[in-house]
Scaffold this active site. Sequence first.
Site, mmCIF file in Angstrom:
data_model
loop_
_atom_site.group_PDB
_atom_site.id
_atom_site.type_symbol
_atom_site.label_atom_id
_atom_site.label_comp_id
_atom_site.label_asym_id
_atom_site.label_seq_id
_atom_site.Cartn_x
_atom_site.Cartn_y
_atom_site.Cartn_z
ATOM 1 N N ARG A 29 -62.369 89.143 -6.613
ATOM 2 C CA ARG A 29 -63.140 90.087 -6.288
ATOM 3 C C ARG A 29 -62.720 91.464 -6.757
ATOM 4 O O ARG A 29 -61.552 91.723 -5.965
ATOM 5 C CB ARG A 29 -63.514 89.934 -4.663
ATOM 6 C CG ARG A 29 -64.246 91.295 -4.245
ATOM 7 C CD ARG A 29 -65.511 91.206 -4.519
ATOM 8 N NE ARG A 29 -66.340 92.247 -3.656
ATOM 9 C CZ ARG A 29 -67.176 93.038 -3.955
ATOM 10 N NH1 ARG A 29 -67.842 93.140 -5.397
ATOM 11 N NH2 ARG A 29 -67.959 93.842 -3.073
ATOM 12 N N GLY A 30 -62.997 91.919 -7.693
ATOM 13 C CA GLY A 30 -62.221 93.234 -8.337
ATOM 14 C C GLY A 30 -62.137 94.081 -7.292
ATOM 15 O O GLY A 30 -60.755 94.636 -7.362
ATOM 16 N N GLU A 31 -63.010 94.624 -6.578
ATOM 17 C CA GLU A 31 -62.619 95.693 -5.465
ATOM 18 C C GLU A 31 -61.740 95.579 -4.556
ATOM 19 O O GLU A 31 -60.888 96.233 -4.054
ATOM 20 C CB GLU A 31 -64.304 96.234 -4.963
ATOM 21 C CG GLU A 31 -65.260 96.567 -5.761
ATOM 22 C CD GLU A 31 -66.353 96.863 -4.947
ATOM 23 O OE1 GLU A 31 -66.320 96.906 -3.869
ATOM 24 O OE2 GLU A 31 -67.660 97.138 -5.591
ATOM 25 N N ASP A 32 -61.529 94.185 -4.283
ATOM 26 C CA ASP A 32 -60.322 93.602 -3.382
ATOM 27 C C ASP A 32 -58.919 93.661 -3.912
ATOM 28 O O ASP A 32 -57.996 94.253 -3.177
ATOM 29 C CB ASP A 32 -60.724 92.424 -2.811
ATOM 30 C CG ASP A 32 -61.978 92.314 -1.847
ATOM 31 O OD1 ASP A 32 -62.413 93.266 -1.793
ATOM 32 O OD2 ASP A 32 -62.462 91.328 -1.546
ATOM 33 N N THR A 33 -58.698 93.199 -5.119
ATOM 34 C CA THR A 33 -57.559 92.713 -5.530
ATOM 35 C C THR A 33 -57.301 93.065 -6.743
ATOM 36 O O THR A 33 -56.009 92.769 -7.370
ATOM 37 C CB THR A 33 -57.249 91.251 -5.368
ATOM 38 O OG1 THR A 33 -58.171 90.560 -6.196
ATOM 39 C CG2 THR A 33 -57.631 90.797 -3.738
ATOM 40 N N ARG A 34 -58.012 93.586 -7.690
ATOM 41 C CA ARG A 34 -57.964 94.040 -9.234
ATOM 42 C C ARG A 34 -56.572 94.652 -9.343
ATOM 43 O O ARG A 34 -55.901 93.990 -10.218
ATOM 44 C CB ARG A 34 -58.980 94.703 -9.553
ATOM 45 C CG ARG A 34 -58.922 94.871 -11.277
ATOM 46 C CD ARG A 34 -59.993 95.697 -11.968
ATOM 47 N NE ARG A 34 -61.263 95.365 -11.285
ATOM 48 C CZ ARG A 34 -62.073 94.389 -12.155
ATOM 49 N NH1 ARG A 34 -61.478 93.911 -13.136
ATOM 50 N NH2 ARG A 34 -63.252 94.264 -11.773
ATOM 51 N N GLY A 62 -70.960 94.937 -24.386
ATOM 52 C CA GLY A 62 -72.045 94.522 -24.940
ATOM 53 C C GLY A 62 -72.121 92.996 -25.058
ATOM 54 O O GLY A 62 -73.293 92.493 -25.006
ATOM 55 N N GLU A 96 -69.960 82.794 -10.593
ATOM 56 C CA GLU A 96 -68.789 82.334 -11.064
ATOM 57 C C GLU A 96 -68.073 81.242 -10.650
ATOM 58 O O GLU A 96 -67.853 80.391 -11.384
ATOM 59 C CB GLU A 96 -67.627 83.722 -11.339
ATOM 60 C CG GLU A 96 -66.582 83.479 -12.214
ATOM 61 C CD GLU A 96 -65.877 84.760 -12.238
ATOM 62 O OE1 GLU A 96 -66.118 85.652 -13.132
ATOM 63 O OE2 GLU A 96 -64.834 84.963 -11.246
#
Length: 1193
Positions: A29-34, A62, A96
């Site tokens: 989850r990008g917002e959590d741990t990116r 794209g 995913e």
Amino acid sequence: MALVRSTQGTSSDSNTRRGYHYDVFLSFRGEDTRKTFTDHLYTALISAGYLTFRDDDELETGEDIRSGLKQAIQMSRTSVIVFSKDYASSRWCLNELVEIVDHKRTSSDHVVIPVFYDVDPSHVRKQTGSFAEAFARHRKTEPPHMMERWRNALAEVADLAGKVLQSQAHGYESKFIKDIVKVIRDKLSRRHLSVESKLVGVHSRVEHINLWLQDPSHDVGILLVYGLPGIGKTTIAKCVYNSTFESFEGSSYVENIRETASHPDGLVQIQKQILYDILNGKKEKIHNVSEGIIKIGRAISFRKVLLVLDDVDHMDQLDVVLRMKDQFYPGSKIIITTRRQRLLKTHEGITVHEVGPLGFDESLELLSWHAFGQDHPLEGYEKYSEEVAQHSGRLPLALKVLGSSLFGEPKRVWKSTLEKLEVIPNGELMNKLRISYDSLQDDHDQNLFLHVACFFIGQDEDRIVTILDGCDFKTICGIQNLRDRCLVTIVMDKLYMHDVIRDMGREIVRRESYEPRNRSRLWRSKDSFEVLREKNGTQAIEGFMLDMHELLTSNPINSNKNVLETNSFARMHKLKLLCLRHVQLDGCYAELPIGLRWLCWPEFPLDSIPVDFSLEKLVSLEMQYSSLRQVFKEAKFLPSLKILDVSHSHGLTEIMDFSLCPRLEELILVGCTSLIVVHESIGNLERLVYLNTKDCKNLRMLPKSMCMLKSLETLILSGCSNLDEFPLEMMQRMESLKVLEIDGIPMSGLWPETCSSILSYFPCSLVKLNLSGCNLSDDAFRGDLSKLSSIQRLYLDENPICTLPVFIKGLRRLNHLSFHNCKVLDSLLGLPNVHNAMDGIVMNLNGCISLKKITYQSEFKQNVMMGGNCNLVEWEYWYKLEPIDRVDAEMIKLLSLFNLRSMPSIRMRQPYAISHPNEGRWSPVQGLYQFGIFSTFLVGNEVPGWFSYKSTKSSLSFMVPLLPTTHRIRGLNIFATYANEENSNNHDYSIIRPIMAKVSNKSKGLKWIYSPLFYGIPGEGEDMIWLSHWRMESETILQCGDQVVVLVMAGYPEWFRVKEFGVELVQEHQHNMMMSNQHNTKSDPHYPFVIGGDLSMYEHKPGIYFLGFSKEKTENIVFGIQRMFNRLIMDTDEEDTGKEGHEDEPDYTIARMRAASNNCSLGGWKVLLTAAGLFFTFALVVRSSISPKKKRQ
């Protein structure tokens, strides 16, 4: 695109060669741990030399994200899923995850590693905590089927071996990341084992073992997989290893242990491989077994491992591992394949799994792959292929060897090969199978095996023991050793051997000499006949068998050459086993061998045995269907005789003086219809344990001396219907008697003055008693019969009994009870606990046409044979049927029924009635209680007004609304109308139940499938209504906010059509509820709260219940039907939803659901529901355990 490639190691090169582009796919989850944890993990993986994919680096602008991600997952060796608190908030992450799980299911070598970063694995597995909050938000926008896929994917991944930050690294991220990199290194260093590309019949066997591996307990599990040589144990073990080793932190597969252990330092080499595999390629020096045990113990004590030991033959090979069993890390599993069933007999907690032969269709398919390169025979080869498959005994090794040897061969070669196989088995196959024979401890067991292979397959084990003990064998011990190596099996007390193993044994004897006369055993009639005709037998021959009928059928012989003489046996001085069928010998019987132990001569042609026939050493004399009128004309002493069987010798008028055979143990006189009396000397047989005079219809008297038979255990007098005298007193003195069968004897006629006390004369030692057809009424069972408490099997068939005899209630050891064809039996009240019998059927009520009610004392585990029970209306813990005007008033009100007395009669199908399939039984409208569900059937098609919500779709979906604090949920009402399809009047209602319902609580992952046991049969042009109430009063079953889907289906869409159906959610005021519960308890104390109670026996998958059909029973149905049956349970056809509605109303219903459809019998269901409908007959013959203690919860 910023593609990061490692310059360290050779990972990239190896991946390219195998078609992979990446070592690791990162899901997060990008917002959590990116920018924090995931970035550090990514950097560590790159530094370790692993090509790693993460979406922000790898996808070009794209590019279609969905297809790009899917391709990246498929081209990665490993997926690492970082679960954070808000992971489930992202649809992207969940989709995913579904892609990763789907790929893992189809790709056996894809590794999935869950990482739990500041989140509890149980929250992921059960969707609680922050995951529950996320799913509550998704429920508003996402379809139910998508929600279900997400839930299943989360649960599946959370069950895998993963890494938990708090518990495994104490919150230190750097250490945690190092551990993850190490796990990936370990996983990628382990490889899948090579297995054949065309596997037949393996999947179901692997799935069975995988279920054992998925045991969630922390115990160290040991599974012993045994079976015949060549049965496929190694292939199954490899497939199991390939499918599960990635779920363990360490794994090792050691093959050919038997062979390796035979070499110098073989055990040390085995230890070295185990240690090397578990340490992921790190080599450790081991100098001796003791040192190896210590080092392996250290390696397995801190990681969960999977250990597979293939082809183990001796305990010392296992000791190198099992001596440190207590050191294995919790959850570790050990799988052992062996040919020896009793290898681990001294160890507790061992699960044993037998690998059986393939089915015939599977055998034909496997043969075809090796013989034709396809899954079926070439045109014109079908008959030959079936014969070869049959000859192989469905043994995979035999099918592969024979198929490969015939690959590309013309039909004439196939035909010639089959003819050769009848005489000489395939040499390559025999050499591979002979390993088991050679591994036997000594020549004692080897010779015993050869005797059984040539002469005794299919015979009674006790009889074989008696005969071969007389040949100086220690037979019991020897047979146990043969069983241990899967060379023989015992089924229903008879000894059997696989056809291929039999052929192997006989081939060993054939290879003793090119000349049959020089072999130790002759069993082939052609060889035996030639030896007798040529009179060239030798002292090498120990066993001899000749069947002239078989010989003449296959090889017509000139009748002038068919004459055999006794002097043909003159040189067979060591002959001990002689079996002659349809054989006539001319000459002096003194020329026959004097050392015979077994003489089997069915259809013996003489009226008595010649007095010059030397039988002093004879142990077993078998002359069934003989022409004997008397056994011996003159007195002949038989000091060794233990078995005398002259069954069906219809001309036998007198039996011998038994004082001449003092060691006799078995006397079989079955069907000797001319026999009138038994010799008084029978009382002198102190060792007699078995006496059978069944169907000696002219037998008039039994000698009083029989009371002296202190060792007699079995007495069978069945069918001796003309007995004039039978002293009851003698039975009291038979202190060892265990089996008494006197069925077919009119006891009330023999002893009219003592009829009411006949049973009191029976000895207390009885364990089996057959009184069938003895004309016994209830009076015969009124006395004190408590001394018969040891009875385990009791047969009272065809007697004029009206009620359950009181003494049966005290039979605590009972495992079979039969009332077959007791025509006037009215009730069975207070049945005792009948334990499961070996044959599966514990009670037979077939033909009890007057039986109305069955109740039990306590828990009753049963498989019951039923049929013709058309009046059975109440079966405790199974169902209750009663006229609608006697049904509880509250239930009538609940379903809005009225004008009960004016309801027209309907045609009801009763499952236990024997009648023409198309004939139901006309009866008033009935109410049916089953599994906490009440049902009734009515003629008509009028939709009740209170089912006011309709839908044009196939299923109805609604959310349980919020309730006032004064109300609670009572359950569901389900309504449906159904009718016959056009031109379908000839269907068999005994096979198909016309209607079934499936109720799913999507929010809780619960599902119930139910079809009423009794049902109304629509007439031509007539509609039938099914009204039902599903009681669901437990809050754990149905709560506010739950998503519910209801589907009503035709049992067979070709024959029936569900025209419309409806559902209402029933709620009631707390005060009314309490009153209603008290009222129901009084009116029907046995109406169980099953929905929400214990349904474990009907649970086929977690949370999925097929009411009335236990998992144990459905596992035995045909594989193809089983697969469709599973589809019915696990279907995804519930996405179509109806409308949701609410309506305020006092007391009962404040929210009601209703759905209707012009045709709910969906075409897509036709094949599936045909299988399910056919299966519904399954429970009409036998049923499984029902526990009243559990049902009353």
